[in-house]
Design a protein around this motif. Structure first.
Motif, mmCIF file in Angstrom:
data_model
loop_
_atom_site.group_PDB
_atom_site.id
_atom_site.type_symbol
_atom_site.label_atom_id
_atom_site.label_comp_id
_atom_site.label_asym_id
_atom_site.label_seq_id
_atom_site.Cartn_x
_atom_site.Cartn_y
_atom_site.Cartn_z
ATOM 1 N N GLY A 277 -5.525 -4.791 8.564
ATOM 2 C CA GLY A 277 -4.631 -4.611 7.410
ATOM 3 C C GLY A 277 -3.435 -5.540 7.471
ATOM 4 O O GLY A 277 -3.244 -6.279 8.437
ATOM 5 N N ALA B 259 -6.845 9.506 11.583
ATOM 6 C CA ALA B 259 -6.908 8.416 12.578
ATOM 7 C C ALA B 259 -5.735 8.540 13.551
ATOM 8 O O ALA B 259 -5.898 8.360 14.764
ATOM 9 N N ASN C 240 0.844 -1.193 0.000
ATOM 10 C CA ASN C 240 0.000 0.000 0.000
ATOM 11 C C ASN C 240 0.890 1.259 0.000
ATOM 12 O O ASN C 240 1.797 1.349 0.824
ATOM 13 N N VAL D 241 3.620 3.759 11.649
ATOM 14 C CA VAL D 241 4.441 3.324 10.513
ATOM 15 C C VAL D 241 3.996 4.055 9.252
ATOM 16 O O VAL D 241 4.448 3.739 8.154
ATOM 17 N N LEU E 86 7.562 -7.948 4.786
ATOM 18 C CA LEU E 86 7.410 -6.542 5.185
ATOM 19 C C LEU E 86 6.470 -6.406 6.381
ATOM 20 O O LEU E 86 6.804 -5.759 7.383
ATOM 21 N N CYS F 71 -1.285 2.090 12.045
ATOM 22 C CA CYS F 71 -1.000 1.639 10.673
ATOM 23 C C CYS F 71 -1.876 2.389 9.671
ATOM 24 O O CYS F 71 -2.036 1.945 8.535
ATOM 25 N N PHE G 36 7.720 8.092 14.330
ATOM 26 C CA PHE G 36 7.451 7.406 13.059
ATOM 27 C C PHE G 36 8.563 6.389 12.889
ATOM 28 O O PHE G 36 9.722 6.680 13.187
ATOM 29 N N PHE G 37 8.202 5.210 12.429
ATOM 30 C CA PHE G 37 9.197 4.147 12.337
ATOM 31 C C PHE G 37 9.217 3.524 10.942
ATOM 32 O O PHE G 37 8.164 3.288 10.354
ATOM 33 N N ALA H 145 -6.119 -2.612 12.186
ATOM 34 C CA ALA H 145 -5.838 -3.945 12.743
ATOM 35 C C ALA H 145 -6.163 -5.074 11.773
ATOM 36 O O ALA H 145 -5.652 -6.178 11.915
#
Ligand SMILES: NC(=O)c1ccc[n+]([C@@H]2O[C@H](COP(=O)([O-])OP(=O)(O)OC[C@H]3O[C@@H](n4cnc5c(N)ncnc54)[C@H](OP(=O)(O)O)[C@@H]3O)[C@@H](O)[C@H]2O)c1
Length: 335
Positions: A170, A240, A48, A257, A132, A235, A277-278, A168
């Motif tokens: 996804g 959100a 995505n 993320v 991933l 996510c 942010f990671f 959740a």
């Protein structure tokens, strides 16, 4: 068997953001000094938003990157450094770093540290559905948020934790829910659409909040803040993520993320929340650990749909729906 000099690949035209198949992409030569392996790709998978990355962040891409998308893959090693543990003929799967040329091509390059041996019990589609998403979930939960790793001496401390996962249902979120469950997290709350409530509960969530019916910010603030959590794993990003700030306990952690949390922090927010942010780093050894949990039946990859190579556009269109998918979208490179 002699290798071809050129191969078919999905090419991403960065000027007009179009995808097409080309048949004259060079078959790369691995540089063994850099621990590179040549892998014959069986399956690959888009993520995505990934088509925006080389356009919005060109400075994050390697200078010699050919714009070929998809950096998750499963395949068979063709050429390897002499002392590699992934010798020719080994079935592997991995996330190749997104800064490099992707894996929507017959032959690709993977670095030894990225590679994991594919268990026989996982098919090519299922294996490709993992790297991933599962590695991102693992790294955020166990390397970044302070939760104890499954099997570690401190794992009992996870029982006292309450965790909220947005997206959740996804591809990433479903791994976060499953791995949190395996790690014994006491209260797992998922944010998902009404159609995904049963699915997210089946993954291990104790509670699911329907994002279409309930305002997350109001939910976090209601009843004296009893819904607030120790850790939010976002996510979804955007609005959100902004609402997530109201759901974290004082002293808690907010990881996204998708977006930088501070960007969406409500102006009137007061409190002490560690937030960041990671971006995941590909790690084959970690992927093998997660695959062991899959082999034990403790968690599993989900495949939304499988497409032939020529149907690459349909696969990308499906990923870009960003809602209603039930797992990873897989492209078969080798029939
Ligand atoms: N930083 C990193 O290292 C990293 C790694 C992997 C992925 N990512 C990013 O993480 C994001 C998620 O990726 P993914 O593969 O998990 O995506 P995905 O499989 O498409 O899942 C998207 C999720 O978002 C939910 N959703 C959609 N609209 C929403 C809304 N308005 N409010 C709340 N939830 C909503 C969907 O729920 P329903 O289906 O129930 O509607 C679904 O669960 C993407 O932006 C991706 O690029 C980042």
């Amino acid at each position: 068997m002699a290798l071809p000099k050129v191969q078919k690949a999905v090419f991403h035209d960065l000027k007009n953001n179009n995808l097409s198949i080309i048949y004259d992409s060079p078959v790369p030569a691995p540089d063994f000094r850099k621990r590179q392996h040549l892998v014959h790709v069986m399956t690959t998978s888009p993520c995505n938003n990934e088509l925006t990355w080389p356009i919005n962040y060109p400075h994050h891409m390697d200078a010699d990157r050919i714009p070929i998308p998809c950096n998750d893959m499963a395949g068979v090693v063709v050429e390897a450094p002499e002392d590699s543990s992934f010798q020719p003929g080994t079935a592997v799967f991995c996330r190749t770093t997104a800064a490099r040329t992707g894996d929507a091509r017959e032959y690709t390059i993977a670095i030894e540290s990225e590679l994991a041996k594919k268990p026989d019990s996982l098919g090519w589609d299922e294996a490709c559905a993992m790297p991933l998403s599962a590695e991102t979930a693992w790294q955020c939960l166990f390397d970044k948020s302070g939760l104890a790793v499954p099997g570690s001496p401190h794992v009992d401390e996870n029982k006292a934790k309450r965790v909220l996962i947005t997206g959740a249902s996804g591809s990433v979120g479903m791994w976060v829910v499953q791995l949190a469950k395996v790690a014994g997290v006491g209260q797992i709350v998922g944010l998902a659409g009404a159609n995904s409530v049963g699915f997210v509960k089946s993954l291990g969530a104790n509670e699911v909040v329907d994002y279409k019916a309930i305002n997350l910010s109001t939910w976090g603030e209601s009843e004296g803040g009893k819904n607030k959590v120790d850790l939010v794993f976002d996510c979804v990003g955007g609005k959100a993520l902004g609402n997530c700030w109201s759901c974290v306990k004082e002293g808690g952690v907010l990881i996204s993320v998708t977006d930088v949390p501070e960007t969406f922090k409500p102006k009137d927010f007061v409190g002490n929340v560690t937030n960041f942010f990671f971006i995941m780093v590909s790690d084959g050894k970690q992927l093998e650990k997660i695959a062991e949990l899959v082999e034990k039946g403790l968690c599993k990859p989900f495949v939304d749909s499988v497409w032939n190579f020529e149907q690459f556009q349909k696969a990308f269109d499906r990923v870009e729906l960003k809602s209603g998918l039930k797992g990873k979208v897989i492209i078969k490179v080798e029939e």
